[in-house]
Design a protein around this motif. Structure first.
Motif, PDB file in Angstrom:
ATOM      1  N   SER A 279       0.808  -1.216   0.000  1.00 50.56           N
ATOM      2  CA  SER A 279       0.000   0.000   0.000  1.00 50.56           C
ATOM      3  C   SER A 279       0.837   1.259   0.000  1.00 50.56           C
ATOM      4  CB  SER A 279      -0.924   0.007   1.226  1.00 50.56           C
ATOM      5  OG  SER A 279      -0.148  -0.006   2.407  1.00 50.56           O
ATOM      6  N   SER A 280       2.116   1.145   0.258  1.00 50.31           N
ATOM      7  CA  SER A 280       2.951   2.338   0.346  1.00 50.31           C
ATOM      8  C   SER A 280       4.160   2.196  -0.566  1.00 50.31           C
ATOM      9  CB  SER A 280       3.431   2.555   1.790  1.00 50.31           C
ATOM     10  OG  SER A 280       4.338   3.640   1.827  1.00 50.31           O
ATOM     11  N   HIS A 296       0.975  14.190   9.281  1.00 53.12           N
ATOM     12  CA  HIS A 296      -0.442  13.805   9.135  1.00 53.12           C
ATOM     13  C   HIS A 296      -1.068  13.531  10.497  1.00 53.12           C
ATOM     14  CE1 HIS A 296      -3.807  11.048   8.302  1.00 53.12           C
ATOM     15  NE2 HIS A 296      -3.962  11.752   7.170  1.00 53.12           N
ATOM     16  N   ARG A 325      -4.449  20.020   2.371  1.00 54.94           N
ATOM     17  CA  ARG A 325      -4.072  18.779   1.676  1.00 54.94           C
ATOM     18  C   ARG A 325      -3.944  17.622   2.659  1.00 54.94           C
ATOM     19  NH1 ARG A 325       0.964  16.829   0.165  1.00 54.94           N
ATOM     20  NH2 ARG A 325       1.944  18.769   0.823  1.00 54.94           N
ATOM     21  N   ARG A 328      -7.528  16.458   4.018  1.00 52.11           N
ATOM     22  CA  ARG A 328      -8.357  15.687   3.090  1.00 52.11           C
ATOM     23  C   ARG A 328      -7.927  14.222   3.020  1.00 52.11           C
ATOM     24  NH1 ARG A 328      -7.226  20.246  -0.529  1.00 52.11           N
ATOM     25  NH2 ARG A 328      -8.916  21.783  -0.301  1.00 52.11           N
ATOM     26  N   ALA A 329      -6.651  13.930   3.370  1.00 53.48           N
ATOM     27  CA  ALA A 329      -6.151  12.550   3.292  1.00 53.48           C
ATOM     28  C   ALA A 329      -6.498  11.811   4.572  1.00 53.48           C
ATOM     29  CB  ALA A 329      -4.637  12.543   3.075  1.00 53.48           C
ATOM     30  N   THR A 330      -7.268  10.731   4.439  1.00 51.76           N
ATOM     31  CA  THR A 330      -7.631   9.955   5.637  1.00 51.76           C
ATOM     32  C   THR A 330      -6.455   9.118   6.157  1.00 51.76           C
ATOM     33  OG1 THR A 330      -8.441   8.189   4.187  1.00 51.76           O
ATOM     34  CG2 THR A 330     -10.043   9.837   4.930  1.00 51.76           C
ATOM     35  N   THR A 331      -5.535   8.712   5.256  1.00 56.00           N
ATOM     36  CA  THR A 331      -4.330   7.957   5.651  1.00 56.00           C
ATOM     37  C   THR A 331      -3.103   8.630   5.047  1.00 56.00           C
ATOM     38  OG1 THR A 331      -4.459   6.461   3.737  1.00 56.00           O
ATOM     39  CG2 THR A 331      -5.600   5.772   5.763  1.00 56.00           C
ATOM     40  N   GLU A 333      -0.757   7.297   3.393  1.00 57.46           N
ATOM     41  CA  GLU A 333      -0.397   6.719   2.108  1.00 57.46           C
ATOM     42  C   GLU A 333      -1.059   7.441   0.939  1.00 57.46           C
ATOM     43  OE1 GLU A 333      -0.934   5.074   4.817  1.00 57.46           O
ATOM     44  OE2 GLU A 333       1.039   4.117   5.081  1.00 57.46           O
ATOM     45  N   GLU A 334      -2.205   8.098   1.187  1.00 57.90           N
ATOM     46  CA  GLU A 334      -2.855   8.839   0.109  1.00 57.90           C
ATOM     47  C   GLU A 334      -2.009  10.021  -0.342  1.00 57.90           C
ATOM     48  OE1 GLU A 334      -6.747   9.962   1.242  1.00 57.90           O
ATOM     49  OE2 GLU A 334      -7.370   7.948   1.878  1.00 57.90           O
ATOM     50  N   LEU A 335      -1.174  10.540   0.558  1.00 58.19           N
ATOM     51  CA  LEU A 335      -0.324  11.680   0.194  1.00 58.19           C
ATOM     52  C   LEU A 335       0.859  11.263  -0.672  1.00 58.19           C
ATOM     53  CD1 LEU A 335      -0.240  13.329   3.721  1.00 58.19           C
ATOM     54  CD2 LEU A 335      -1.511  14.138   1.738  1.00 58.19           C
ATOM     55  N   THR A 337       0.801   9.346  -3.287  1.00 57.59           N
ATOM     56  CA  THR A 337       0.444   9.161  -4.687  1.00 57.59           C
ATOM     57  C   THR A 337       0.915  10.353  -5.510  1.00 57.59           C
ATOM     58  OG1 THR A 337      -1.515   7.931  -3.998  1.00 57.59           O
ATOM     59  CG2 THR A 337      -1.439   8.679  -6.281  1.00 57.59           C
TER      60      THR A 337
END
Length: 412
Positions: A279-280, A296, A325, A328-331, A333-335, A337
Motif C-alpha cells: 500500500s505504500s 499527518h 491537503r 483531506r487525506a484519511t491515511t 499513504e494517500e499523500l 500518490t
C-alpha cells in the motif's frame, strides 16, 4: 711503568710479529702505547719485490680494543721504503704490519674484526648501541661501511636456481633476483629483467640443472637460451597463487548453489506482512515517509481536538494549503500518490534481478551494480546503492546456514 711493560707487550702484541713496544702511558681514560716496527725489509704492494732501503718514517695512531674500561691508542712508527724495481710505478711505499694495520686504516685489525662481528650480528643502530657498551663507540654508518667492505663469500654453482623479479621502484624499475633453492640463499641480483641478461648469467654457470621461475615470457626465453640443459619448472608460490585465484573465481561463480533452499513461510503471515508494504511506495523507516506520517498525525490530532485549519497552520508554521491537503487525506499513504517515487527510472527494469540476487544472498551493492552494468544498465553506482539501502535492507534473506565465503573455500 717498567714492570707492566713486558706484560702489556705480551698481552697486546703477542700474535703480531715485527713490532716492539717502547713505552705505555696511562692518562685518565686513555692508554697510549708507543711502538715501532722491527722488520728489516718489506714487500712492495705494486710489484711484490722486497726492499730494505728506507726512505723515511712517520707515525700512525690506530685505535685498539679497550683494556680495563680505558681507550687504547697505539702510536706506531712505521717506515717508508724505496722500491728497488725500476719498472714499478711506485717509487716509495709504506710498510704494513700483518694482523695490526692496513692501508688507510684508523683502527687495528683486532678492533676492526670486533666491529665487523657486531655489525653482522646486530646491523646499524643496535650495533652502534652495543659498541658504546664495550667502550669502542662508532656510528651506525661506520658499521654498515665495514660490512659492505667485506669480500663476498665464495659461492658454489647452484644445482637448482630460482628466478624472480623484484621492484627497485614499483611500477617502473624492476630487477631480477636469483636464489639457490636448495640452500634458500640469494645468489645474485641482476639490474633488469631482460632475457639477454638472464641468459648471459646462466651461460656462465653450466652446472645448473633446474631453473625454477615464474611464468614470465622473458624469463622463459632467457632460461632456454642460457641453460638449454636445465629443466624449467614453475616455482611453488606461483603454482599456489594461480591455483588459489582459479579456485576463488570458480567458487564465487557457483556460490549460490551452496545455499540451501529455505522453507516457504505460512501464507497468512506472508499476506499480512505484504499488505502494508504494497500500500505504500515508501518502505517503513524512510525519512520522507516518516516525516509525512508524523505531520499527518499531528494535523489530524489538532483538528480532532477542535482547532480550526487556520489555527493549526499558525501553530505548526505551515501554509493553509498544506493543512488542507493533509486534512483531506484519511491515511498518510494517500499523500504519497504522485510523488517522485512513482516515476519510472532506468533502474526499474533491473529491480527484479536485484531482488532475486538479494534473495540468493548477494548483499554487496557494488557487486550488484557490476552485474547489471554488464546487462546494459547505463547509470552509476549511486542509484543501485540507494535502492539496496532503502528497499532491500528491510527484506528478509533466506533462512538457513550461511555458506562459506569464496576465500574460505580457497583456503581449504
Amino acid at each position: 711503568m717498567n714492570e707492566v711493560r713486558p706484560q702489556l707487550d705480551e698481552l697486546l702484541f703477542s700474535s703480531v710479529e715485527g713490532v716492539s713496544v717502547e713505552s705505555v702511558k696511562v692518562t685518565g681514560t686513555i692508554v697510549r702505547v708507543e711502538a715501532r716496527t722491527t722488520a728489516m725489509r718489506a714487500a712492495c704492494p705494486g710489484c711484490g719485490c722486497w726492499s730494505g732501503r728506507i726512505h723515511g718514517s712517520y707515525l700512525r695512531i690506530p685505535r685498539d680494543l679497550p683494556a680495563a674500561g680505558k681507550f687504547v691508542v697505539v702510536s706506531l712508527r712505521v717506515r717508508r721504503f724505496v722500491c728497488a724495481e725500476d719498472s714499478c710505478p711506485r717509487k716509495t711505499f709504506a710498510e704494513q704490519v700483518a694482523g695490526l694495520t692496513r692501508r688507510f686504516g684508523r683502527r687495528t685489525e683486532r678492533l676492526r674484526s670486533a666491529l665487523v662481528s657486531v655489525g653482522l650480528a646486530l646491523a646499524g643502530r643496535a650495533g652502534a648501541r652495543m659498541t658504546d657498551v664495550f667502550g669502542s663507540p662508532v656510528s651506525r654508518n661506520t658499521l654498515l661501511r665495514l660490512i659492505t667492505s667485506l669480500p663476498d663469500p665464495p659461492i658454489a654453482t647452484p644445482r637448482v636456481v630460482g628466478v624472480d623479479e623484484y621492484a627497485q621502484r614499483k611500477g617502473r624499475i624492476y630487477g631480477t633476483v636469483l636464489v639457490d633453492v636448495e640452500t634458500r640463499r640469494p645468489i645474485d641480483l641482476l639490474p633488469d629483467r631482460e632475457a639477454d641478461t638472464l641468459a648471459a648469467w646462466l651461460a656462465e654457470r653450466p652446472g645448473i640443472e633446474i631453473v625454477c621461475r615464474d611464468r614470465a615470457p622473458f624469463y622463459a626465453e632467457g632460461a632456454t637460451r642460457g641453460a638449454p640443459q636445465a629443466l624449467q619448472v614453475a616455482d611453488r608460490w606461483h603454482l599456489w597463487h594461480n591455483l588459489g585465484e582459479a579456485a576463488e573465481k570458480c567458487v564465487y561463480r557457483h556460490r549460490g548453489c551452496l545455499r540451501p533452499v529455505p522453507a516457504p513461510p505460512d501464507e497468512p503471515q506472508e499476506q499480512e506482512e505484504a499488505e502494508p508494504t504494497a500500500s505504500s511506495p515508501w518502505p517503513t523507516g524512510h525519512r520522507f515517509a516518516e516525516r509525512t506520517r508524523a505531520k499527518h498525525a499531528t494535523i489530524h490530532a489538532l483538528l480532532t481536538a477542535g482547532h480550526s485549519k487556520r489555527s493549526a497552520a499558525r501553530q505548526l508554521g505551515m501554509t493553509l494549503n498544506t493543512i488542507l491537503r493533509f486534512s483531506r487525506a484519511t491515511t498518510p499513504e494517500e499523500l504519497f500518490t504522485g510523488q517522485w517515487q512513482s516515476r519510472a527510472t532506468k533502474l526499474d527494469a533491473y529491480k527484479p534481478y536485484l531482488d532475486q540476487r538479494w534473495q540468493e544472498g548477494c548483499t554487496n551493492a557494488w557487486k550488484l551494480w557490476e552485474e547489471i552494468k554488464e546487462q546494459g544498465y547505463p547509470d552509476g553506482y549511486g542509484n543501485v546503492r540507494n535502492y539496496v539501502s532503502r528497499s532491500l535492507r528491510g527484506k528478509p534473506q533466506p533462512v538457513g546456514p550461511r555458506p562459506p565465503s569464496a576465500r574460505a573455500v580457497t583456503r581449504w
